[in-house]
Scaffold this motif. Structure first.
Motif, PDB file in Angstrom:
ATOM      1  N   ASN A 141     -13.610 -13.946  -1.113  1.00  8.88           N
ATOM      2  CA  ASN A 141     -12.416 -13.809  -0.606  1.00  8.88           C
ATOM      3  C   ASN A 141     -12.004 -12.797  -0.929  1.00  8.88           C
ATOM      4  OD1 ASN A 141      -9.397 -15.615  -0.644  1.00  8.88           O
ATOM      5  ND2 ASN A 141     -10.480 -17.030  -0.007  1.00  8.88           N
ATOM      6  N   LEU A 142     -10.971 -12.700   0.445  1.00  3.80           N
ATOM      7  CA  LEU A 142     -11.157 -11.323   0.974  1.00  3.80           C
ATOM      8  C   LEU A 142      -9.482 -11.497   1.573  1.00  3.80           C
ATOM      9  CD1 LEU A 142     -13.216  -9.387   1.959  1.00  3.80           C
ATOM     10  CD2 LEU A 142     -12.898 -10.016  -0.058  1.00  3.80           C
ATOM     11  N   THR A 143      -8.124 -10.453   1.177  1.00  2.00           N
ATOM     12  CA  THR A 143      -7.200 -10.209   1.979  1.00  2.00           C
ATOM     13  C   THR A 143      -7.193  -9.099   2.188  1.00  2.00           C
ATOM     14  OG1 THR A 143      -6.068 -12.122   0.672  1.00  2.00           O
ATOM     15  CG2 THR A 143      -5.057 -11.080   1.709  1.00  2.00           C
ATOM     16  N   PHE A 144      -6.688  -8.965   3.571  1.00  2.00           N
ATOM     17  CA  PHE A 144      -6.620  -7.459   3.930  1.00  2.00           C
ATOM     18  C   PHE A 144      -5.414  -7.380   4.521  1.00  2.00           C
ATOM     19  CE2 PHE A 144     -11.192  -9.170   6.131  1.00  2.00           C
ATOM     20  CZ  PHE A 144     -11.622  -7.748   5.568  1.00  2.00           C
ATOM     21  N   THR A 145      -5.175  -5.836   4.202  1.00  3.16           N
ATOM     22  CA  THR A 145      -3.049  -5.955   3.923  1.00  3.16           C
ATOM     23  C   THR A 145      -2.675  -4.303   4.869  1.00  3.16           C
ATOM     24  OG1 THR A 145      -2.626  -7.177   1.947  1.00  3.16           O
ATOM     25  CG2 THR A 145      -1.553  -6.003   3.038  1.00  3.16           C
ATOM     26  N   ILE A 146      -2.058  -4.270   5.537  1.00  2.00           N
ATOM     27  CA  ILE A 146      -1.907  -3.127   6.217  1.00  2.00           C
ATOM     28  C   ILE A 146      -0.363  -2.617   5.914  1.00  2.00           C
ATOM     29  CG2 ILE A 146      -1.948  -1.809   8.331  1.00  2.00           C
ATOM     30  CD1 ILE A 146      -4.460  -1.884   7.363  1.00  2.00           C
ATOM     31  N   GLU A 147       0.376  -1.168   5.143  1.00  2.00           N
ATOM     32  CA  GLU A 147       1.360  -1.243   5.262  1.00  2.00           C
ATOM     33  C   GLU A 147       1.618   0.373   5.644  1.00  2.00           C
ATOM     34  OE1 GLU A 147       1.216  -1.047   0.770  1.00  2.00           O
ATOM     35  OE2 GLU A 147       1.198  -3.270   0.385  1.00  2.00           O
ATOM     36  N   THR A 148       2.839   0.466   5.380  1.00  2.00           N
ATOM     37  CA  THR A 148       3.707   1.899   6.231  1.00  2.00           C
ATOM     38  C   THR A 148       3.331   2.363   4.941  1.00  2.00           C
ATOM     39  OG1 THR A 148       5.473   0.934   5.219  1.00  2.00           O
ATOM     40  CG2 THR A 148       5.227   0.694   7.009  1.00  2.00           C
TER      41      THR A 148
END
Length: 641
Positions: A141-148
């Motif tokens: 169960n994956l969570t992809f996160t894009i951050e500055t």
């Protein structure tokens, strides 16, 4: 309440962006493929993952970068034979996750354009078989996160539980995000949310970032669509137009062209609006696409999105033979001739006087009447629908009697002699309707089967014509096959072949040959023999032959001693039969490994001397290289005097 609103807003934003791009995509700015056979295998760069690196099947909390995995953990995992894209020995990241949720992948992505929407995508597979772990394996169960780069979350997406498949299946997960106007880099984080238990094992591949722009729809001369087909000789200018959806503030456009099915693209100079006028070109398939970006990023490829390609197919024109006039006396036969295409995939439509019609390529009017005079039109149509028409004017006249003699079947290279008979005027034409002669005799030397037309004219103005097919017989192509090498007493098969027309063949000589009536006879000569394969052309034409050599090697006789004492008996150490091996080599050494004698190629034996002086009595050693790929032979020689 303030924090709840902020959380709700972030959730709504994340859900709205948790989808793949629905507009137009640019070329990938980042494409993390984990390498292939052309790149060095090994672990990820330091700092990207908190997992340990191993080769082979990883244990809990470890990963490998590999192009395949077989029999992992008692074959509870799928066997993986290739990566997602099927690259040549393409690799992927194989993860045996930790027993607690964690961020297992962090990488800074550079080269982005601020205030530009990007599509993030990754291909993930659950590597566990459905029957493993008693059918209750823990699902990744994956969570992809894009951050500055300073930690502000721009977008996040959760895959949910990634279920097992009966066969290993990579599935794409992705979403869109937009970095701030001043940002050119973002941080990608991948979190595994699954906990302990049997399972929680995955493969990940092809992590991509692609600019995502508004939708683009194409029209060609005002008609919606992305393709158009034209014939070369009926081309006209085409207005290519692209309608762009909303999204750009101050857009910049650039049309591109590809002539290799999109493998490479080139900018079209001056084509910087949503419309482009294409002028006629040569035959081929041409593709056009429109690049779009904000004007401030006009020179940055990573900021541009591309429309689907507009494909323009320009097909070959249908062939034409040219307008013809056929003069024929009443009662004579008229052969209507149409053009031929290079591939022969043409259909024909004939029309003419008295309701004449035909779909044959070359129809015949077997006995022409005065009412058959007139214009005959043939339309040749290609498989792509291109057509061209030729006109044949048929004129009938009072019958006259004309004939000819001569041989219309000749061998290639022979001269053709045709003689018109009768007290008429004559015209000889070739198959392109070019006049060859006005004499009663036609002398020519055609190089291929063709057709001539002989036109007779009498003093009353009556015409008659005869179409004379001439068949040129070409010699057969003969190949006696590759040369063969055999040991005496063994046999080999000759590999002869003949192509083209022939009336038979023969081998010679035929001694020591089984089944000489076959192109692949079995031969067992006892000496070097050259065999000839001779093919006979049809109709008495050329005899063509080719040869193959069978080299016969004899068994070697290597004496174990000799006595070079000048008594004329065994003064020379000879290797019997070695002279039949043209590339052979003989080398003789003393006990210290010093070369005493060498003959390359072998043509005479050793006289027991080194540099003109007798060598001592004793044991010497030889090495024989027969030069035909067989193993080296070695042994010892006792020299006595």
């Amino acid at each position: 309440m303030r924090y709840f609103f902020l959380f709700l807003l972030l959730f709504i934003l994340s859900s709205a962006q948790s989808q793949l791009c629905t507009g137009t995509l640019g070329d990938p700015v980042v494409n993390i493929t984990f390498g292939n056979k052309n790149t060095t295998a090994g672990p990820l760069r330091p700092g990207i993952t908190n997992l340990g690196y191993v080769t082979g099947c990883p244990i809990d909390g470890n990963y490998s970068i590999t192009n395949a995995a077989f029999g992992c953990w008692g074959s509870t995992w799928h066997d993986i034979t290739k990566d997602h894209t099927g690259d040549d020995e393409g690799r992927f990241m194989l993860v045996n996750a930790t027993n607690a949720p964690s961020v297992f992948y962090v990488e800074t992505i550079t080269g982005l354009c601020g205030n530009t929407t990007y599509e993030f995508g990754a291909w993930v597979a659950n590597v566990l078989k459905p029957s493993s772990c008693s059918g209750t394996g823990t699902k990744p169960n994956l969570t992809f996160t894009i951050e500055t780069t300073n930690g502000v979350v721009l977008a996040t997406y959760n895959t949910g539980n990634i279920i097992e498949d009966a066969q290993l299946t990579f599935k794409q997960y992705g979403f869109s995000f937009k970095p701030p106007i001043t940002a050119s880099s973002v941080v990608l984080k991948i979190t595994n949310n699954a906990g302990t238990g049997c399972g929680n094992d995955l493969a990940i591949d092809d992590i991509t970032f692609r600019p995502c722009g508004p939708s683009m729809s194409a029209s060609i001369n005002g008609v919606l669509g992305f393709s158009n087909s034209s014939c070369f000789d009926s081309q006209s200018n085409l207005l290519l137009n692209m309608t762009i959806g909303s999204g750009y503030i101050n857009p910049s456009y650039q049309w591109q062209i590809s002539t290799n099915l999109g493998a490479t693209w080139s900018d079209i100079t001056g084509a910087n609006s949503t419309s482009y006028t294409r002028i006629p070109t040569a035959v081929g398939r041409f593709q056009y696409r429109l690049l779009a970006s904000e004007s401030i990023y006009a020179g940055v490829a990573s900021c541009k999105t591309a429309s689907l390609p507009i494909t323009i197919q320009i097909n070959n024109s249908a062939p034409r033979i040219g307008n013809q006039t056929i003069n024929q006396c009443i009662g004579g036969k008229v052969d209507l001739i149409s053009a031929s295409g290079s591939g022969g995939n043409l259909t024909y439509q004939w029309t003419g006087p008295n309701g004449f019609s035909s779909n044959l390529k070359n129809p015949t009017l077997p006995s022409i009447r005065s009412g058959d005079s007139g214009t005959y039109i043939v339309k040749a149509i290609t498989t792509e629908g291109c057509s061209a028409s030729d006109t044949i004017l048929v004129k009938t006249f009072k019958a006259i009697s004309g004939s000819y003699n001569g041989n219309s079947i000749i061998c290639l290279g022979d001269s053709l002699l045709l003689r018109a008979l009768g007290s008429y005027q004559f015209e000889w034409y070739n198959n392109t309707r070019a006049i060859l002669s006005t004499n009663s005799v036609l002398r020519t030397k055609p190089t291929d089967t063709t057709q001539y037309q002989l036109v007779f004219r009498d003093i009353a103005g009556c015409f008659d014509s005869i179409n004379i097919p001439v068949f040129v017989i070409k010699p057969p192509i003969v190949d006696a096959g590759p040369n063969r090498n055999i040991l005496i007493g063994s046999n080999t098969t000759l590999l002869g072949s003949i192509s083209g027309q022939n009336s038979g063949f023969t081998w010679f000589p035929v001694f020591n040959m089984q089944n000489p009536s076959s192109l692949t006879p079995l031969v067992n000569p006892i000496i070097n023999t050259t065999y000839s394969l001779m093919a006979f052309g049809i109709n008495g034409c050329s005899i063509v032959q080719d040869t193959v050599q069978v080299r016969v090697f004899v068994s070697l006789n290597t004496p174990n001693s000799f006595s070079p004492n000048g008594d004329g008996i065994h003064d020379i150490w000879l290797v019997g039969g070695l002279e039949t091996y043209p590339n052979s080599e003989l080398t003789i050494f003393n006990r210290a490994g010093q070369i005493m004698y060498q003959s390359k190629p072998y043509f005479e034996g050793w006289d027991g001397k080194f540099q003109g002086k007798n060598v001592p009595i004793g044991v010497y050693y030889y090495i024989i290289n027969r030069g035909n790929g067989e193993p080296l032979l070695s042994g010892s020689i006792y020299l006595i005097r």
